[in-house]
Every structure is written in structure tokens, then in C-alpha cells.
Design a protein around this motif. Structure first.
Motif, PDB file in Angstrom:
ATOM      1  N   GLN A 131       3.717   2.172 -12.883  1.00 14.39           N
ATOM      2  CA  GLN A 131       2.568   2.235 -11.898  1.00 14.39           C
ATOM      3  C   GLN A 131       1.528   1.089 -12.410  1.00 14.39           C
ATOM      4  O   GLN A 131       0.976   0.213 -11.573  1.00 14.39           O
ATOM      5  CB  GLN A 131       1.682   3.789 -12.413  1.00 14.39           C
ATOM      6  CG  GLN A 131       2.236   4.794 -11.953  1.00 14.39           C
ATOM      7  CD  GLN A 131       1.489   5.897 -12.327  1.00 14.39           C
ATOM      8  OE1 GLN A 131       0.388   5.720 -12.898  1.00 14.39           O
ATOM      9  NE2 GLN A 131       2.181   7.347 -12.457  1.00 14.39           N
ATOM     10  N   ARG A 132       1.660   0.514 -13.577  1.00 19.67           N
ATOM     11  CA  ARG A 132       0.663  -0.579 -14.140  1.00 19.67           C
ATOM     12  C   ARG A 132       1.395  -1.871 -13.333  1.00 19.67           C
ATOM     13  O   ARG A 132       0.837  -2.585 -12.872  1.00 19.67           O
ATOM     14  CB  ARG A 132       0.619  -0.697 -15.269  1.00 19.67           C
ATOM     15  CG  ARG A 132      -0.287   0.303 -16.167  1.00 19.67           C
ATOM     16  CD  ARG A 132      -0.237  -0.008 -17.651  1.00 19.67           C
ATOM     17  NE  ARG A 132       0.614   0.449 -18.371  1.00 19.67           N
ATOM     18  CZ  ARG A 132       0.861   1.766 -18.657  1.00 19.67           C
ATOM     19  NH1 ARG A 132      -0.082   2.374 -18.619  1.00 19.67           N
ATOM     20  NH2 ARG A 132       1.801   2.023 -19.500  1.00 19.67           N
TER      21      ARG A 132
ATOM     22  N   GLY B 216      -1.932  -6.822  -6.865  1.00 19.25           N
ATOM     23  CA  GLY B 216      -2.986  -7.783  -7.151  1.00 19.25           C
ATOM     24  C   GLY B 216      -2.334  -9.158  -6.743  1.00 19.25           C
ATOM     25  O   GLY B 216      -3.131 -10.045  -6.023  1.00 19.25           O
ATOM     26  N   THR B 217      -1.333  -9.428  -7.471  1.00 19.21           N
ATOM     27  CA  THR B 217      -0.634 -10.678  -7.038  1.00 19.21           C
ATOM     28  C   THR B 217      -0.213 -10.951  -5.636  1.00 19.21           C
ATOM     29  O   THR B 217      -0.693 -12.145  -5.306  1.00 19.21           O
ATOM     30  CB  THR B 217       0.979 -10.746  -7.808  1.00 19.21           C
ATOM     31  OG1 THR B 217       0.496 -10.691  -9.124  1.00 19.21           O
ATOM     32  CG2 THR B 217       1.407 -12.157  -7.609  1.00 19.21           C
ATOM     33  N   VAL B 218       0.175 -10.142  -5.054  1.00 15.95           N
ATOM     34  CA  VAL B 218       0.283 -10.403  -3.413  1.00 15.95           C
ATOM     35  C   VAL B 218      -1.092 -10.446  -2.798  1.00 15.95           C
ATOM     36  O   VAL B 218      -1.042 -11.370  -1.917  1.00 15.95           O
ATOM     37  CB  VAL B 218       1.010  -8.734  -2.968  1.00 15.95           C
ATOM     38  CG1 VAL B 218       1.261  -8.811  -1.415  1.00 15.95           C
ATOM     39  CG2 VAL B 218       2.451  -8.858  -3.492  1.00 15.95           C
ATOM     40  N   PHE B 219      -1.945  -9.449  -2.991  1.00 14.46           N
ATOM     41  CA  PHE B 219      -3.434  -9.871  -2.344  1.00 14.46           C
ATOM     42  C   PHE B 219      -3.752 -11.083  -2.646  1.00 14.46           C
ATOM     43  O   PHE B 219      -4.383 -11.926  -1.751  1.00 14.46           O
ATOM     44  CB  PHE B 219      -4.283  -8.790  -2.854  1.00 14.46           C
ATOM     45  CG  PHE B 219      -3.914  -7.178  -2.547  1.00 14.46           C
ATOM     46  CD1 PHE B 219      -3.229  -7.057  -1.216  1.00 14.46           C
ATOM     47  CD2 PHE B 219      -4.222  -6.358  -3.119  1.00 14.46           C
ATOM     48  CE1 PHE B 219      -2.802  -5.777  -0.879  1.00 14.46           C
ATOM     49  CE2 PHE B 219      -3.894  -4.905  -3.167  1.00 14.46           C
ATOM     50  CZ  PHE B 219      -3.226  -4.951  -1.804  1.00 14.46           C
TER      51      PHE B 219
ATOM     52  N   GLN C 133       0.996  -1.218   0.001  1.00 13.31           N
ATOM     53  CA  GLN C 133       0.255  -0.038  -0.048  1.00 13.31           C
ATOM     54  C   GLN C 133       0.990   1.248   0.051  1.00 13.31           C
ATOM     55  O   GLN C 133       0.454   2.283  -0.543  1.00 13.31           O
ATOM     56  CB  GLN C 133      -0.935  -0.064   1.300  1.00 13.31           C
ATOM     57  CG  GLN C 133      -2.006  -1.029   1.435  1.00 13.31           C
ATOM     58  CD  GLN C 133      -2.983  -1.006   0.043  1.00 13.31           C
ATOM     59  OE1 GLN C 133      -3.644   0.061  -0.029  1.00 13.31           O
ATOM     60  NE2 GLN C 133      -2.856  -1.756  -1.061  1.00 13.31           N
ATOM     61  N   SER C 134       1.974   1.191   0.715  1.00 12.41           N
ATOM     62  CA  SER C 134       2.985   2.365   0.670  1.00 12.41           C
ATOM     63  C   SER C 134       3.715   2.554  -0.594  1.00 12.41           C
ATOM     64  O   SER C 134       3.534   3.759  -1.117  1.00 12.41           O
ATOM     65  CB  SER C 134       3.892   1.979   1.648  1.00 12.41           C
ATOM     66  OG  SER C 134       3.466   1.815   3.031  1.00 12.41           O
TER      67      SER C 134
ATOM     68  N   ALA D  53      -7.024  -4.002  -7.805  1.00  9.85           N
ATOM     69  CA  ALA D  53      -5.648  -3.747  -8.294  1.00  9.85           C
ATOM     70  C   ALA D  53      -5.256  -4.147  -9.815  1.00  9.85           C
ATOM     71  O   ALA D  53      -4.490  -3.338 -10.379  1.00  9.85           O
ATOM     72  CB  ALA D  53      -4.456  -4.680  -7.214  1.00  9.85           C
ATOM     73  N   PHE D  54      -5.801  -5.432 -10.095  1.00  8.53           N
ATOM     74  CA  PHE D  54      -5.737  -5.864 -11.313  1.00  8.53           C
ATOM     75  C   PHE D  54      -6.165  -5.039 -12.442  1.00  8.53           C
ATOM     76  O   PHE D  54      -5.958  -4.746 -13.743  1.00  8.53           O
ATOM     77  CB  PHE D  54      -5.950  -7.157 -11.647  1.00  8.53           C
ATOM     78  CG  PHE D  54      -5.007  -8.321 -11.100  1.00  8.53           C
ATOM     79  CD1 PHE D  54      -3.639  -8.218 -11.608  1.00  8.53           C
ATOM     80  CD2 PHE D  54      -5.210  -9.298 -10.361  1.00  8.53           C
ATOM     81  CE1 PHE D  54      -2.602  -9.001 -11.070  1.00  8.53           C
ATOM     82  CE2 PHE D  54      -4.218 -10.098  -9.811  1.00  8.53           C
ATOM     83  CZ  PHE D  54      -2.922 -10.331 -10.298  1.00  8.53           C
TER      84      PHE D  54
END
Length: 208
Positions: free
Chosen positions: A185-186, A193-196, A31-32, A91-92
């Protein structure tokens, strides 16, 4: 009252635990990088609010339910995993425009704060961990067990703020450079998204 030496030892152990790679500090890191140091600090505040909820649950004995009830544990675990998958989906879907060049997070501070709370509260392993961890530093001979647990929970929260706050500031600084590039940024969004999604899977397969 808890002796100073016991509190000191507990604080050191708490800092080491906060430094160990886990869902919460990875969440703050992501998030940071996406929204800047301020976003990470607000998420940290939300996570620590969640710790207060878990501490209170342990103090009142509610955490025992999740330790002994497979249904309650599974229900909360699934709820947390679904929330993480929702964050991964967001995120994706996000493009370069979802991130700004300035240190202004795309989400409101309230949304970031709530996100941190939900992330922490919907992880039943935190309550079970607190039940096992805090009890090791509690002694009925020192007075009210409830008060001791609340004090230890507060100390743990302080240690978490210090560690996660440092992570937020560092990741926010690095992310500020990356956010100046549309392609970066992308990539940040895809990584987030992958981390989540990974955290969601890890939570789903977690056992009591």
C-alpha cells in the motif's frame, strides 16, 4: 449528417488514441490500483465529463483562445500542474491506512469524479488537440459544424469510456491483491505520488 463510414473511421482512430500512453489513462491506472476498479471507473466518468467541456469549447470556438493566447494557455497549464502537485503531495503523505482491503476507495465517489474532471479540464492541450483533431472529420457541406463537432465529441467519449474502463477493471483487480499488504500500500502511494509529480512537470514544460 456525418456518414457512418466517417464515424466508424473516427471511432477506430479514437480508440487507438485512447490506448496510447498519456496522462489520462495513466491517471486512471494509478487511481484504480489505489482505490479499486470502481474508483477508476468514476475517475473515467470525470475525465469524460471533461471531454464534454473541451468538445463544447471547440464547438463554440473558445479553444481558439488557448491556441492563440500564450497567457491563457500558460495560466491553465500552471493551474493543472499545481493540482497534480497537490495530488502528489497527498499521495506521498498517505500511509498504509489510506487504502482499505475491500474495494472501497479512500476518497468519496464525488471526490474521485471531480478529480477526473479537474485533471482533464485543466490540460489546455486537450482543447487544442480537439480543435485540430475533430476539425479533420467535419465538413460544412454536411450541415451544422457545431452539431458535427458535438457528435464527434460524444463518439470520442464513448471510445474513451471503453478503453479507460478496461484499464480501470484490470488495474483494480491487480491493485486488490497489492492492497492486502501494508508495505505494498505504501509503495502504491509512493508510485502514485511520483506519477502525479511527473505529470505535473510534463504539463509545465508542454508547449502549444
Amino acid at each position: 449528417m456525418i456518414p457512418i463510414d466517417v464515424l466508424g473511421a473516427f471511432f477506430v482512430v479514437s480508440v487507438l488514441l485512447a490506448l496510447a500512453p498519456g496522462p489520462d489513462n495513466i491517471f486512471v491506472l494509478t487511481q484504480s490500483a489505489l482505490g479499486g476498479a470502481r474508483a477508476g471507473l468514476i475517475v473515467t466518468a470525470g475525465l469524460c465529463t471533461g471531454l464534454i467541456v473541451h468538445t463544447t469549447a471547440v464547438a463554440l470556438g473558445i479553444a481558439v483562445i488557448f491556441q492563440t493566447s500564450a497567457v491563457a494557455f500558460t495560466a491553465l497549464k500552471v493551474a493543472g500542474a499545481l493540482y497534480l502537485l497537490y495530488l502528489a503531495w497527498q499521495a506521498f503523505r498517505a500511509g498504509a491506512s489510506a487504502l482499505t482491503v475491500k474495494e472501497q476507495p479512500a476518497l468519496t465517489l464525488r471526490q474521485l469524479y471531480v478529480r477526473g474532471i479537474v485533471m482533464n479540464v485543466t490540460n489546455p492541450k486537450v482543447s487544442i488537440f480537439f480543435l485540430a483533431f475533430l476539425s479533420q472529420f467535419v465538413s460544412p457541406e454536411r450541415g451544422s459544424v457545431v452539431v458535427q463537432i458535438l457528435i464527434l465529441g460524444a463518439v470520442f467519449a464513448v471510445a474513451t469510456v471503453l478503453v479507460f474502463g478496461s484499464v480501470a477493471i484490470f488495474a483494480g483487480s491487480v491493485g486488490a491483491v497489492l492492497r492486502r499488504s501494508g508495505s505494498a500500500q505504501r509503495i502504491l502511494n509512493r508510485v502514485a505520488g511520483t506519477v502525479f509529480a511527473g505529470l505535473a512537470i510534463k504539463l509545465l514544460v508542454a508547449e502549444r
